[in-house]
Every structure is written in structure tokens, then in C-alpha cells.
Design an enzyme around this catalytic site. Structure first.
Site, PDB file in Angstrom:
ATOM      1  N   THR A 140       0.847  -1.121   0.147  1.00 33.38           N
ATOM      2  CA  THR A 140       0.048   0.058   0.164  1.00 33.38           C
ATOM      3  C   THR A 140       0.790   1.383   0.112  1.00 33.38           C
ATOM      4  OG1 THR A 140      -1.767  -1.160   1.044  1.00 33.38           O
ATOM      5  CG2 THR A 140      -1.664   1.269   1.387  1.00 33.38           C
ATOM      6  N   GLU A 166      -7.112  -9.715   7.610  1.00 35.67           N
ATOM      7  CA  GLU A 166      -6.465 -10.812   8.392  1.00 35.67           C
ATOM      8  C   GLU A 166      -7.602 -11.599   9.110  1.00 35.67           C
ATOM      9  OE1 GLU A 166      -3.709  -9.048  11.154  1.00 35.67           O
ATOM     10  OE2 GLU A 166      -2.806  -7.955   9.492  1.00 35.67           O
ATOM     11  N   HIS A 170     -13.626   2.357   5.228  1.00 32.56           N
ATOM     12  CA  HIS A 170     -14.019   1.803   6.269  1.00 32.56           C
ATOM     13  C   HIS A 170     -13.732   2.245   7.619  1.00 32.56           C
ATOM     14  CE1 HIS A 170     -14.366  -1.016   3.011  1.00 32.56           C
ATOM     15  NE2 HIS A 170     -13.052  -1.372   2.942  1.00 32.56           N
ATOM     16  N   TYR A 189     -24.867   9.145  -2.941  1.00 31.47           N
ATOM     17  CA  TYR A 189     -24.114  10.230  -2.359  1.00 31.47           C
ATOM     18  C   TYR A 189     -22.683  10.032  -2.379  1.00 31.47           C
ATOM     19  CZ  TYR A 189     -28.549  11.872  -0.179  1.00 31.47           C
ATOM     20  OH  TYR A 189     -29.894  12.361  -0.137  1.00 31.47           O
ATOM     21  N   ARG A 230     -20.590  10.707  -4.806  1.00 30.37           N
ATOM     22  CA  ARG A 230     -19.692  11.201  -5.835  1.00 30.37           C
ATOM     23  C   ARG A 230     -19.312  12.459  -5.547  1.00 30.37           C
ATOM     24  NH1 ARG A 230     -25.351  10.054  -8.377  1.00 30.37           N
ATOM     25  NH2 ARG A 230     -25.828  12.225  -7.772  1.00 30.37           N
ATOM     26  N   CYS A 275     -32.932  20.153   5.338  1.00 29.53           N
ATOM     27  CA  CYS A 275     -32.748  19.025   6.017  1.00 29.53           C
ATOM     28  C   CYS A 275     -31.311  18.694   6.671  1.00 29.53           C
ATOM     29  CB  CYS A 275     -33.391  17.608   5.472  1.00 29.53           C
ATOM     30  SG  CYS A 275     -35.210  17.706   4.815  1.00 29.53           S
ATOM     31  N   ARG A 283     -33.348  27.406   0.681  1.00 29.61           N
ATOM     32  CA  ARG A 283     -32.654  27.329   2.074  1.00 29.61           C
ATOM     33  C   ARG A 283     -31.599  26.550   2.244  1.00 29.61           C
ATOM     34  NH1 ARG A 283     -38.197  24.721   4.660  1.00 29.61           N
ATOM     35  NH2 ARG A 283     -38.060  23.652   2.636  1.00 29.61           N
TER      36      ARG A 283
END
EC number: 1.1.1.132
Length: 438
Positions: free
Chosen positions: A124, A161, A217, A257, A259, A268, A331
Site C-alpha cells: 500500500t 487478516e 472503512h 451520495y 460522488r 434537512c 434554504r
């Protein structure tokens, strides 16, 4: 296929066992003679269910052996997988000493090797590592050219693992980052027997995919924990809450959501984030991830402003004012916030939004527009062509389909800033359109 695997830790040992069990000729390489002795005696150097059986199968069939001789392993194989560790430094950056050392060893052997060799980075590493570290070392030590004399690819692993064998056999996807097509072809042939989509991308994209998956994750764990802590504080079982949340595959666990683009808004989301974090604070529940959401959202609006300000012009068109296409709801629209920032800094702003234009005259939001944002609404223009013609920079603010063509065919003499993802590619042929996250 003849494969050498450098580094026999959790990733390398699992790859050695799985590949040899599938009939490939595998040479496991490590500087630790203890690990090599274990491998050559059919013992796993790590605790991983099922791995020892695979290693023993590889030894019994003559498909697996271990060695500390780097040069011999490279000469005896056609593909080398780099699986060495990349631990954290104290400052959080990656320690690349092991990667660099293996690349030097491979490069020196390639100098005298006449057959094509493919180097695959499974470790990685951050985006840019292969281009700026791995390839230069390989080229310098071998005296050869990447993509011409030898191949280079990235193949991030998604092994957990304790379930690594299952994860290898049943991956969610196989990601190949290819420097050259030939290397991508080699890796694709290696993984075609697995029942998983094979995704081929540029090397830097593949490097970033691995980090994005892992950070996502970590984010999910942290999010669930913070929700659970707040739920407990208000007398609710957080497990029960998250169990229902995870049943929604249309929005909660979906691409909807996920993107990259502009800030969230509307009546909201901002209100509810503030309310929940306020309640958490009043109950002395620490929720640093949730508390960062509004700050991060505001930062994305600032990013958009900075993009506009980077151009040497004051004439700007904002296409879209409501927080999403198909509504007149202003709003807490982040586009209103962006418009106010531009006005405050003296930009000559014109705004087009057919839904808001209609609402200004006819809709239920008329009072809101006139009382809350009259300075913004006065800049609305119902003539789409005039708004475009009178501007130098065009901001695509929401997903109104009439804006799409501007992203991929920028009007002559204009610049386009795409906040919503209309651009087909990260760049356009004329180079005059730019995305906020691409």
C-alpha cells in the site's frame, strides 16, 4: 506463470499460498531466513486460517519454494510482486525504505536480464509513489526504460487478516493500475479465473483507490461508533438504529451520495447535522467526526470560490441557485452561500435558475427570496443566453440538464467550473473546463 513474491508477511505469504495452490510457480523471497525456513517446511510465517494447508500443497506439487536470494528469484521468474511493509513514520508519512531496497535489488538484476519482466506493487503506497519512487529507482539501477524494457503495475490488495484466503478467492473486485498495457494484460490473465470484475486504471488512480477504500472503512466504523454513543446517551440502542439504516440500499448504502462534487445543502441535512451534534454536546458525548461535517462542507464552498478567484476576471455566471435541480428551495443552498461570497468580493455576478426565477414571481418561496436574499435574487436573469454571453467564467452549480453541454464544449472565450460532475473526463480537449474534484 512464474512469480517471485518479495516480502512474506500477511500479504506476501497469502499470495504465495493462493497462487501456488492455483498452479503458478512461486518463489517466496524475504530477508528473514526464519520465514524462509518456515515456508520451505510447510509452516506458515503468520497466523491465518487455511494458509498452512495451501503452503503445504504448493510444496508438495513443486510449485512453491522460499529463498533469501533476491537475484536468483528474479532471474527464475517473469513477474515480481512487491509485498513488503510500508509502516508509518512518526509524522504519519510512509516509510518506504523496504520498497526502495527491493526496487534496487530488482533493478540491478534486470540490467543483465534479457527477457521481459513485470514488476507489480501490492504494498500500500500513496498516489505518486510508483511514478516518483519505484520507477526512477528501477530505471536508474537497470539502465532500462519502464514500459518498454520492463513492465510496471500496481495491484492493491483487499485482504483482511483472519479471512485473507476467502478474500483472495472471492474479492469484491480486482484493481489493476497499469503503467503500460502489456503489464495490465499480464495481470488480467493472472486473475481472470477469479469471479470478480477486473478494473484497469492508471497507476495513480489504483494507488488512490486503495487508500480511499481503507479510509472509507475507518470512516464507517467511526460514524457508527459516534451514532451509537449518541444513541446510548438518549436511551436508544445504537445497534438497532444502524441495523435499520443499513437496510436502505437505495440511499444509505449506495452510490447516490458517493460522488465527489459540491457541498450539501437544503432544508434537512444542515439543520439535522447541527441538531444532532448540539444534542451530543449537551450530553457531553464527544463526536469529532460528526462535528467536522459542517466545517468540511463550508470548506468545499470556499474551494469553489477560490477556483473562481483564480481567474483574472470579475464577470461570472452562476447556473443554478437552488441546492439541487428541479426545486425552487433556496434554504441553506450552498450556491446561495457561494453567490454571497462572490458578491461580497465585488464580482460582477449573473445568475440563471429557471425554477427560482419562476418561484420569485409565483412560488411559495417568494417571501423567503425577497426577505432573506434580495441582494442575490436581484441578480437573477431569465435569459440563459445573455447570462452566458455576459460572463467570462461559468459555474455549473446544479444538475439541470441544459447545463451539461457547457461542460464538454466550452463556449469560445469562456471558462467553465463544474461543481456537479457533468464533465465526461477530468480534462477537456480545449482545457477550458475544470472540475472541483477532478
Amino acid at each position: 506463470m512464474r512469480i517471485s513474491i518479495f516480502g512474506l508477511g500477511y500479504v506476501g505469504a497469502v499470495c504465495a499460498g493462493c497462487l501456488s495452490a492455483r498452479g503458478h510457480d512461486v518463489v517466496g523471497v524475504d530477508i528473514s531466513s526464519t520465514k524462509i525456513d518456515l515456508i520451505n517446511n510447510g509452516k506458515s510465517p503468520i497466523v491465518e486460517p487455511g494458509l498452512e494447508e495451501l503452503l503445504q500443497k504448493g510444496l508438495a506439487t513443486g510449485k512453491l519454494r522460499g529463498t533469501t536470494d533476491f537475484a536468483e528469484a528474479i532471474r527464475a521468474t517473469d513477474l515480481s510482486m512487491i509485498c513488503v511493509g510500508t509502516p508509518s513514520k512518526k509524522n504519519g508519512d510512509l516509510e518506504l525504505d523496504y520498497i526502495e531496497s527491493v526496487c534496487r535489488e530488482i533493478g540491478y538484476v534486470l540490467r543483465d536480464k534479457n527477457t521481459r519482466h513485470t514488476i507489480v506493487v501490492r504494498s500500500t503506497v500513496l498516489p505518486g509513489t510508483v511514478a516518483n519512487v519505484v520507477i526512477p529507482i528501477l530505471e536508474d539501477c537497470s539502465g532500462k526504460k519502464a514500459g518498454v524494457d520492463f513492465g510496471v503495475a500496481v495491484n492493491p490488495e483487499f485482504l483482511r487478516e483472519s479471512t485473507a484466503i476467502k478474500d483472495y478467492d472471492l474479492p469484491p473486485m480486482t484493481v489493476i493500475g497499469e503503467f503500460d498495457k502489456a503489464s495490465g494484460d499480464v495481470l488480467q490473465s493472472l486473475y481472470e479465473e477469479l469471479d470478480a470484475p477486473i478494473i484497469r486504471k492508471d497507476i495513480a488512480v489504483a494507488e488512490m483507490i486503495k487508500y480511499t477504500c481503507n479510509v472509507w472503512h475507518a470512516t464507517k466504523v467511526t460514524f457508527a461508533n459516534e451514532i451509537g454513543n449518541i444513541a446510548k446517551a438518549v436511551g436508544v440502542d445504537g445497534r438497532e438504529v444502524m441495523d435499520v439504516v443499513c437496510q436502505d440500499k437505495a440511499l444509505n448504502l449506495s452510490q447516490y451520495y458517493m460522488r465527489p462534487g459540491f457541498a450539501f445543502g437544503g432544508s434537512c441535512l444542515p439543520k439535522d447535522v447541527r441538531a444532532l451534534t448540539y444534542r451530543a454536546g449537551s450530553l457531553d458525548v464527544d463526536a469529532p467526526l460528526l462535528n467536522s461535517l459542517m466545517r468540511s462542507n463550508t470548506s468545499q464552498v470556499q474551494n469553489a470560490f477560490d477556483m473562481v478567484a483564480s481567474y483574472d476576471t470579475r464577470k461570472v455566471a452562476l447556473l443554478g441557485l437552488s441546492f439541487k435541480a428541479g426545486t425552487d428551495d433556496l434554504r441553506e443552498s450552498p450556491l446561495v452561500e457561494l453567490a454571497e461570497m462572490l458578491i461580497g468580493k465585488g464580482f460582477d455576478l449573473s445568475i440563471f435558475d429557471s425554477n427560482v426565477e419562476y418561484a420569485r414571481v409565483h412560488g411559495a418561496n417568494k417571501d423567503y427570496i425577497e426577505s432573506k436574499i434580495p441582494h442575490v435574487s436581484s441578480l437573477l436573469n431569465s435569459d440563459f443566453d445573455q447570462v452566458i454571453n455576459d460572463s467570462d467564467v461559468i459555474i455549473l452549480g446544479n444538475r439541470d440538464e441544459r447545463f451539461r453541454s457547457l461542460a464538454n464544449k466550452t463556449p469560445e472565450g469562456k471558462r467553465v467550473i463544474d461543481l456537479v460532475g457533468f464533465m465526461t473526463n477530468a480534462t477537456t480537449e480545449d482545457g477550458r473546463a475544470e472540475g472541483i474534484c477532478w
